[in-house]
Design an enzyme around this catalytic site. Sequence first.
Site, PDB file in Angstrom:
ATOM      1  N   HIS A 182       0.649  -1.074   0.001  1.00  0.00           N
ATOM      2  CA  HIS A 182       0.065   0.085  -0.046  1.00  0.00           C
ATOM      3  C   HIS A 182       0.773   1.234   0.111  1.00  0.00           C
ATOM      4  O   HIS A 182       1.931   1.230   0.802  1.00  0.00           O
ATOM      5  CB  HIS A 182      -0.926  -0.096   1.324  1.00  0.00           C
ATOM      6  CG  HIS A 182      -1.968   0.882   1.082  1.00  0.00           C
ATOM      7  ND1 HIS A 182      -1.903   2.221   1.273  1.00  0.00           N
ATOM      8  CD2 HIS A 182      -3.323   0.684   0.748  1.00  0.00           C
ATOM      9  CE1 HIS A 182      -3.277   2.789   1.067  1.00  0.00           C
ATOM     10  NE2 HIS A 182      -4.170   1.900   0.717  1.00  0.00           N
ATOM     11  N   TYR A 193      -8.185  10.123   4.591  1.00  0.00           N
ATOM     12  CA  TYR A 193      -8.009  11.366   5.723  1.00  0.00           C
ATOM     13  C   TYR A 193      -9.044  12.340   5.493  1.00  0.00           C
ATOM     14  O   TYR A 193      -8.841  13.053   4.593  1.00  0.00           O
ATOM     15  CB  TYR A 193      -6.602  11.867   6.095  1.00  0.00           C
ATOM     16  CG  TYR A 193      -5.722  10.732   6.432  1.00  0.00           C
ATOM     17  CD1 TYR A 193      -5.808  10.304   7.891  1.00  0.00           C
ATOM     18  CD2 TYR A 193      -4.779  10.427   5.686  1.00  0.00           C
ATOM     19  CE1 TYR A 193      -4.907   9.324   8.221  1.00  0.00           C
ATOM     20  CE2 TYR A 193      -3.779   9.428   6.027  1.00  0.00           C
ATOM     21  CZ  TYR A 193      -3.643   8.973   7.265  1.00  0.00           C
ATOM     22  OH  TYR A 193      -2.884   8.052   7.805  1.00  0.00           O
ATOM     23  N   PRO A 207      -2.690   6.589  17.569  1.00  0.00           N
ATOM     24  CA  PRO A 207      -3.013   5.564  16.214  1.00  0.00           C
ATOM     25  C   PRO A 207      -2.785   6.573  15.112  1.00  0.00           C
ATOM     26  O   PRO A 207      -3.132   5.931  13.773  1.00  0.00           O
ATOM     27  CB  PRO A 207      -4.070   4.924  16.361  1.00  0.00           C
ATOM     28  CG  PRO A 207      -4.950   5.831  17.473  1.00  0.00           C
ATOM     29  CD  PRO A 207      -4.022   6.385  18.208  1.00  0.00           C
ATOM     30  N   LYS A 210       2.346   3.829  14.218  1.00  0.00           N
ATOM     31  CA  LYS A 210       3.572   3.554  14.575  1.00  0.00           C
ATOM     32  C   LYS A 210       3.691   2.357  15.706  1.00  0.00           C
ATOM     33  O   LYS A 210       4.930   2.059  15.858  1.00  0.00           O
ATOM     34  CB  LYS A 210       4.233   4.691  15.080  1.00  0.00           C
ATOM     35  CG  LYS A 210       4.373   5.757  13.890  1.00  0.00           C
ATOM     36  CD  LYS A 210       5.186   5.601  12.991  1.00  0.00           C
ATOM     37  CE  LYS A 210       5.330   6.886  11.950  1.00  0.00           C
ATOM     38  NZ  LYS A 210       5.878   6.488  10.708  1.00  0.00           N
ATOM     39  N   TYR A 243       6.208   9.280   7.335  1.00  0.00           N
ATOM     40  CA  TYR A 243       4.834   8.316   7.368  1.00  0.00           C
ATOM     41  C   TYR A 243       5.102   6.871   7.403  1.00  0.00           C
ATOM     42  O   TYR A 243       4.632   6.117   8.142  1.00  0.00           O
ATOM     43  CB  TYR A 243       4.113   8.640   6.142  1.00  0.00           C
ATOM     44  CG  TYR A 243       2.592   8.292   6.108  1.00  0.00           C
ATOM     45  CD1 TYR A 243       1.814   8.545   7.013  1.00  0.00           C
ATOM     46  CD2 TYR A 243       2.221   7.423   5.224  1.00  0.00           C
ATOM     47  CE1 TYR A 243       0.370   8.010   7.032  1.00  0.00           C
ATOM     48  CE2 TYR A 243       0.902   6.933   4.956  1.00  0.00           C
ATOM     49  CZ  TYR A 243      -0.258   7.153   6.085  1.00  0.00           C
ATOM     50  OH  TYR A 243      -1.157   6.785   5.878  1.00  0.00           O
TER      51      TYR A 243
END
Length: 405
Positions: free
Chosen positions: A83, A212, A304, A308, A399
């Site tokens: 992804h 998002y 979250p 990580k 990221y």
Amino acid sequence: MTEPPSVTTAGDTADVVILGAGPAGLLLGNLLQRGGVDCVVLERGSREHVRTRARAGFLAAHTVRILRRHGLADGLDRHGQDHSTCEFRSDDGRFRLDYGRLGRGERHTVYPQQDLVSDLLAHYLDAGGRVRFGTEALDVHGTGTDRPTVTVRTADGRPGHWRARYVAGCDGRHGAARRALPADAVRHHLDHGVSWLGLLADAPPSLDAVGYAVHHRGFAGHMARTATVTRYYLQCERATRATDWPDDRIWDELSLRLRADAYGPLHRGAISHRGVVHLESDVIEPLRQGSLFLAGDAASLISPSAAKGANLAVLEAELLAEALLDDLAHGDPAGLDTYSARALDHIWRAQEFSHWMIALLHGSPGADGEARFRDSLRRSRISALRDSRAQQDWFAEHYVGVGAP
């Protein structure tokens, strides 16, 4: 493959007693056992609970490299999905970032954490590893000595204790390892003042990207888990109870915040799990107290917002395993002496990016001048992420990364 009995006696010993059968504890157990170190994993829950508890599902490239390096990536190599795209939606429209082509050119592997844990557990048990399920660690004594003791209670209420050379606390923020820390251990804690309703939907993903959505009613997030299961998040009031939100209300609010009327409807299905998550950050310093070491959520809790937690746990477990093997197999304690500093460097870098993501995705309550100022800053950050290649490269590196150099 049979489950070892959950029995403890006054004579139970191991070179390393590992508290907790999550990603950190099970990876550590696998690496120590392969290195010839006698270890045992003590886990409060049942084997079925360990194998099925749903957690995160985005594995960083560095995490995948660690698992492959140690021959523990067979499951994710068969079933994990690459992804590399995320989509941002706001009042200013939407845009996509193919972060796999930015920064270091690294991707995520989508692989549910419960599947990773099942893989690690199977490898460990197949190799003869010892796990005591249904065994709750109550306290850790003697961390200032070279023979610490873990007191436990089995599922049937019997007391017992384990003697060790070292104890690895991988049992979370409320576990026995943290309770055993001395008063001078430093705890850094930050409540971000944001709560999410975390959801698992029995529905295929509605986007081929992580979504998002920034909305005046609050944040909404979309993350694929499998071809038939999707993780969603909805920002909610701090006092919200998960049961306050029936399925229809959830889907209507997700559709509104993700702007389904403009960008396409969501695939709906039954909500199989719901729970409220308060976004908090928590770090312990140092991660070593004599013969006790912390890893995973016992070492640090991270929100979250940037996926990580499990990735840090795997990184820390490898660092700790290498240090313990050097000491126990070769008499070299240097790695144990530097473990805390090395792990904390990664932890704080991940915390910084997580904090940045929280500010990017959430508005400020109220309508006063300060709230409007912060919301304008957020809008500017999103604009920079959309338009600036330098900002996009920075985002992509942090990221996917977990602070690895």
